[in-house]
Scaffold this motif. Structure first.
Motif, PDB file in Angstrom:
ATOM      1  N   PRO A 104       5.342   1.941  -8.518  1.00 16.20           N
ATOM      2  CA  PRO A 104       6.693   1.731  -7.980  1.00 16.20           C
ATOM      3  C   PRO A 104       7.614   1.096  -9.013  1.00 16.20           C
ATOM      4  O   PRO A 104       7.174   0.363  -9.904  1.00 16.20           O
ATOM      5  N   ALA A 105       8.885   1.390  -8.887  1.00 16.41           N
ATOM      6  CA  ALA A 105       9.887   0.754  -9.744  1.00 16.41           C
ATOM      7  C   ALA A 105       9.907  -0.745  -9.484  1.00 16.41           C
ATOM      8  O   ALA A 105       9.480  -1.227  -8.430  1.00 16.41           O
ATOM      9  N   THR A 106      10.402  -1.495 -10.456  1.00 20.63           N
ATOM     10  CA  THR A 106      10.401  -2.958 -10.360  1.00 20.63           C
ATOM     11  C   THR A 106      11.096  -3.437  -9.097  1.00 20.63           C
ATOM     12  O   THR A 106      10.597  -4.321  -8.382  1.00 20.63           O
ATOM     13  N   GLU A 107      12.248  -2.845  -8.777  1.00 16.84           N
ATOM     14  CA  GLU A 107      12.999  -3.276  -7.595  1.00 16.84           C
ATOM     15  C   GLU A 107      12.237  -2.938  -6.312  1.00 16.84           C
ATOM     16  O   GLU A 107      12.219  -3.723  -5.358  1.00 16.84           O
ATOM     17  N   GLU A 108      11.623  -1.760  -6.290  1.00 18.11           N
ATOM     18  CA  GLU A 108      10.868  -1.358  -5.108  1.00 18.11           C
ATOM     19  C   GLU A 108       9.661  -2.259  -4.901  1.00 18.11           C
ATOM     20  O   GLU A 108       9.346  -2.653  -3.763  1.00 18.11           O
ATOM     21  N   LEU A 109       8.985  -2.610  -5.990  1.00 18.26           N
ATOM     22  CA  LEU A 109       7.827  -3.489  -5.882  1.00 18.26           C
ATOM     23  C   LEU A 109       8.241  -4.869  -5.382  1.00 18.26           C
ATOM     24  O   LEU A 109       7.571  -5.456  -4.517  1.00 18.26           O
ATOM     25  N   ALA A 110       9.343  -5.393  -5.907  1.00 22.36           N
ATOM     26  CA  ALA A 110       9.814  -6.705  -5.465  1.00 22.36           C
ATOM     27  C   ALA A 110      10.175  -6.678  -3.982  1.00 22.36           C
ATOM     28  O   ALA A 110       9.891  -7.628  -3.243  1.00 22.36           O
ATOM     29  N   VAL A 158       0.832  -1.199   0.000  1.00 24.03           N
ATOM     30  CA  VAL A 158       0.000   0.000   0.000  1.00 24.03           C
ATOM     31  C   VAL A 158       0.867   1.250   0.000  1.00 24.03           C
ATOM     32  O   VAL A 158       0.607   2.221  -0.729  1.00 24.03           O
ATOM     33  N   LYS A 159       1.925   1.234   0.785  1.00 25.33           N
ATOM     34  CA  LYS A 159       2.823   2.384   0.845  1.00 25.33           C
ATOM     35  C   LYS A 159       3.626   2.525  -0.446  1.00 25.33           C
ATOM     36  O   LYS A 159       3.868   3.642  -0.915  1.00 25.33           O
ATOM     37  N   ALA A 160       4.050   1.419  -1.026  1.00 26.64           N
ATOM     38  CA  ALA A 160       4.853   1.486  -2.249  1.00 26.64           C
ATOM     39  C   ALA A 160       4.084   2.138  -3.395  1.00 26.64           C
ATOM     40  O   ALA A 160       4.676   2.846  -4.224  1.00 26.64           O
ATOM     41  N   TRP A 161       2.773   1.914  -3.436  1.00 23.11           N
ATOM     42  CA  TRP A 161       1.940   2.498  -4.486  1.00 23.11           C
ATOM     43  C   TRP A 161       1.423   3.897  -4.129  1.00 23.11           C
ATOM     44  O   TRP A 161       0.741   4.527  -4.927  1.00 23.11           O
ATOM     45  N   GLY A 162       1.725   4.364  -2.933  1.00 21.06           N
ATOM     46  CA  GLY A 162       1.278   5.688  -2.535  1.00 21.06           C
ATOM     47  C   GLY A 162      -0.167   5.755  -2.122  1.00 21.06           C
ATOM     48  O   GLY A 162      -0.752   6.846  -2.060  1.00 21.06           O
ATOM     49  N   PHE A 163      -0.790   4.613  -1.797  1.00 29.43           N
ATOM     50  CA  PHE A 163      -2.189   4.609  -1.364  1.00 29.43           C
ATOM     51  C   PHE A 163      -2.318   4.758   0.153  1.00 29.43           C
ATOM     52  O   PHE A 163      -3.423   4.691   0.682  1.00 29.43           O
ATOM     53  N   TYR A 164      -1.194   4.981   0.822  1.00 31.64           N
ATOM     54  CA  TYR A 164      -1.219   5.215   2.266  1.00 31.64           C
ATOM     55  C   TYR A 164      -1.394   6.708   2.548  1.00 31.64           C
ATOM     56  O   TYR A 164      -2.425   7.151   3.023  1.00 31.64           O
ATOM     57  N   LYS A 165      -0.414   7.492   2.183  1.00 31.58           N
ATOM     58  CA  LYS A 165      -0.522   8.947   2.345  1.00 31.58           C
ATOM     59  C   LYS A 165      -0.158   9.705   1.073  1.00 31.58           C
ATOM     60  O   LYS A 165      -0.094  10.923   1.071  1.00 31.58           O
ATOM     61  N   GLY A 166       0.095   8.955  -0.020  1.00 28.92           N
ATOM     62  CA  GLY A 166       0.415   9.574  -1.286  1.00 28.92           C
ATOM     63  C   GLY A 166       1.889   9.917  -1.387  1.00 28.92           C
ATOM     64  O   GLY A 166       2.649   9.754  -0.425  1.00 28.92           O
ATOM     65  N   PRO A 167       2.298  10.429  -2.574  1.00 30.55           N
ATOM     66  CA  PRO A 167       1.488  10.536  -3.790  1.00 30.55           C
ATOM     67  C   PRO A 167       1.348   9.172  -4.475  1.00 30.55           C
ATOM     68  O   PRO A 167       2.241   8.324  -4.361  1.00 30.55           O
ATOM     69  N   ARG A 168       0.231   8.982  -5.169  1.00 29.61           N
ATOM     70  CA  ARG A 168       0.024   7.718  -5.876  1.00 29.61           C
ATOM     71  C   ARG A 168       0.998   7.610  -7.043  1.00 29.61           C
ATOM     72  O   ARG A 168       1.198   8.550  -7.796  1.00 29.61           O
ATOM     73  N   ARG A 169       1.566   6.431  -7.214  1.00 27.31           N
ATOM     74  CA  ARG A 169       2.578   6.248  -8.256  1.00 27.31           C
ATOM     75  C   ARG A 169       2.764   4.766  -8.520  1.00 27.31           C
ATOM     76  O   ARG A 169       2.365   3.915  -7.714  1.00 27.31           O
TER      77      ARG A 169
END
Length: 353
Positions: free
Chosen positions: A147-153, A134-145
C-alpha cells in the motif's frame, strides 16, 4: 508455505515412530477385525479454507458419528466467525459496532476477551483488530500489493484493540473508530479445535484423538495408541519442505505454527509475507517460523503469530512469565539454528540440519 500447510501430513499418521501403520478412512469399508497395519481411523472435511482432520484409535466406538459431530461443530463455528460471509456474527459485528454496542454470543465474547488479553501481554504484537491492514495489503481477497504510505497510515489509524470496548457485564462490543474490523483468521482454527475437543470429551467420553486444522493448528486428546506420552507430531523445516525440523509430543495440549514462506509478494527484491505487524503495518520478517505449545489451540495459534512478529528475545521474555508456554523458533537465514524456549527433551526433539 503458510500456516495451513506447515505440519507434514504424513507425520500425523506416522506418530510414535513405527508403531502406527496406515490410517483407515472412516468412510471406507473397514473389516470388523482390525488389520495389523492399521492403528488409526482418519476422517476429514473442508472448512475455514483448509482441511480439518481427526485421527482416532482403531476400534473407537461410533467413530463415524463422532467425527461427523466434530465436523458439524466446525462448520457451525465457521458460519459464526468468518469474515468472508456477510451473514456471520463477526461480519455483523464489523458492520454495526462502529455505531452501537453489539451484543455478542457468550463464547465468542470470551474469545474476544482472550484476544484482547494476548494483545496486552504481547505489547500489541498480536491484534485481531487489524482487518483494515489485511485489506490494505490485499491479503483479504487480493490482489496482494504494497500500500501507498498514505493508505498504510490510514489503515493503521483503523487498527488496534485499544479502539475496541468490551463491556463484560453487558457482553457487548463497541468500536471507537469507523472502518475498524476484526479478523479472527489467526485464532479461529485453534478455537474451533478447542471447542471440538471439549465436545468430544463431554458428549462422547473420548480420551484419545488427534485433531488438526490445516496441519498448523493441532490439539491432542490423551495419547496415541500404544503410548502414554501423548501424540508425536512432526514439524516441517520452513526452508526445506521435504525435511522435518523435528517432532513434538502433545498430551492434552495444543500446537500452533506460523510461517509465511508461500503467502508473500515480491517488493524491491524482498519477499514480504502475509503476517503483518499491527504496530508498524509491515510484514514481520525476523523469523522463518514460530511453533508454540500451549494448553489450548486458540492460545497456541495466537502466540505463534505473536512470536513470529516479536522475535526470539521478546518470545523468551514472554515464556519466562508464562511457564505453561513453550516454543520452537527458527530465525531467518539458511544456516539459522532453531531456538527452543520453555520445552524439555520430553516435549520436543529437534534434528540436526
Amino acid at each position: 508455505m503458510d500456516r495451513r500447510d506447515f505440519l507434514h501430513p504424513g507425520h500425523l499418521v506416522s506418530a510414535a515412530g513405527n508403531l502406527l501403520g496406515a490410517a483407515a478412512a472412516l468412510d471406507a469399508e473397514v473389516p470388523f477385525e482390525q488389520p495389523e497395519n492399521i492403528a488409526l481411523l482418519r476422517a476429514a472435511r473442508r472448512a475455514m479454507a483448509t482441511t480439518f482432520e481427526i485421527f482416532l484409535p482403531y476400534g473407537t466406538p461410533e467413530a463415524r458419528a463422532l467425527a461427523e459431530s466434530a465436523f458439524d461443530e466446525i462448520d457451525r463455528l465457521e458460519q459464526q466467525l468468518t469474515v468472508y460471509r456477510d451473514t456471520s456474527e463477526v461480519s455483523r459485528l464489523n458492520r454495526l459496532a462502529p455505531q452501537v454496542a453489539v451484543p455478542v454470543e457468550e463464547k465468542l465474547f470470551d474469545l474476544l476477551t482472550l484476544a484482547a488479553q494476548i494483545t496486552e501481554e504481547t505489547g500489541g504484537a498480536y491484534d485481531i483488530a487489524a482487518g483494515a491492514l489485511v485489506k490494505a495489503w490485499g491479503f483479504y481477497k487480493g490482489p496482494r500489493r504494497v500500500p501507498a504510505t498514505e493508505e498504510l497510515a490510514e489503515a493503521l489509524s483503523r487498527t488496534g484493540m485499544r479502539q475496541v470496548v468490551l463491556d463484560h457485564p453487558a457482553r457487548t462490543v463497541r468500536f471507537l473508530r469507523q472502518g475498524l474490523e476484526i479478523n479472527l483468521g489467526s485464532i479461529g482454527k485453534g478455537y474451533a479445535l478447542d471447542r471440538v475437543a471439549s465436545l468430544l470429551r463431554a458428549d462422547w467420553n473420548l480420551n484419545s484423538a488427534l485433531l488438526h486444522g490445516g496441519h498448523s493448528s493441532v490439539y491432542a486428546i490423551g495419547s496415541e495408541p500404544g503410548s502414554e506420552c501423548g501424540w508425536t507430531v512432526g514439524i516441517r523445516h520452513p526452508g526445506k519442505t521435504d525435511c522435518r525440523l523435528g517432532v513434538v509430543r502433545l498430551r492434552d495440549r495444543a500446537l500452533g505454527t506460523s510461517a509465511a514462506t508461500f503467502q508473500h509478494l515480491e517488493y524491491n527484491g524482498r519477499k514480504l509475507g502475509h503476517i503483518l505487524d499491527p504496530r508498524s503495518g509491515w510484514p514481520a520478517d525476523e523469523l522463518a517460523s514460530a511453533t508454540v505449545l500451549a494448553p489450548s489451540a486458540a492460545l497456541a495459534d495466537a502466540l505463534s503469530t505473536a512470536f513470529f512478529i516479536m522475535g526470539v528475545d521478546a518470545a523468551r521474555a514472554y515464556c519466562l512469565l508464562h511457564p505453561e508456554i513453550g516454543a520452537v523458533l527458527v530465525p531467518q537465514g539458511e544456516c539459522a539454528a532453531p531456538v527452543i524456549i520453555g520445552l524439555s527433551p520430553d516435549d520436543v526433539t529437534v534434528y540436526d540440519a
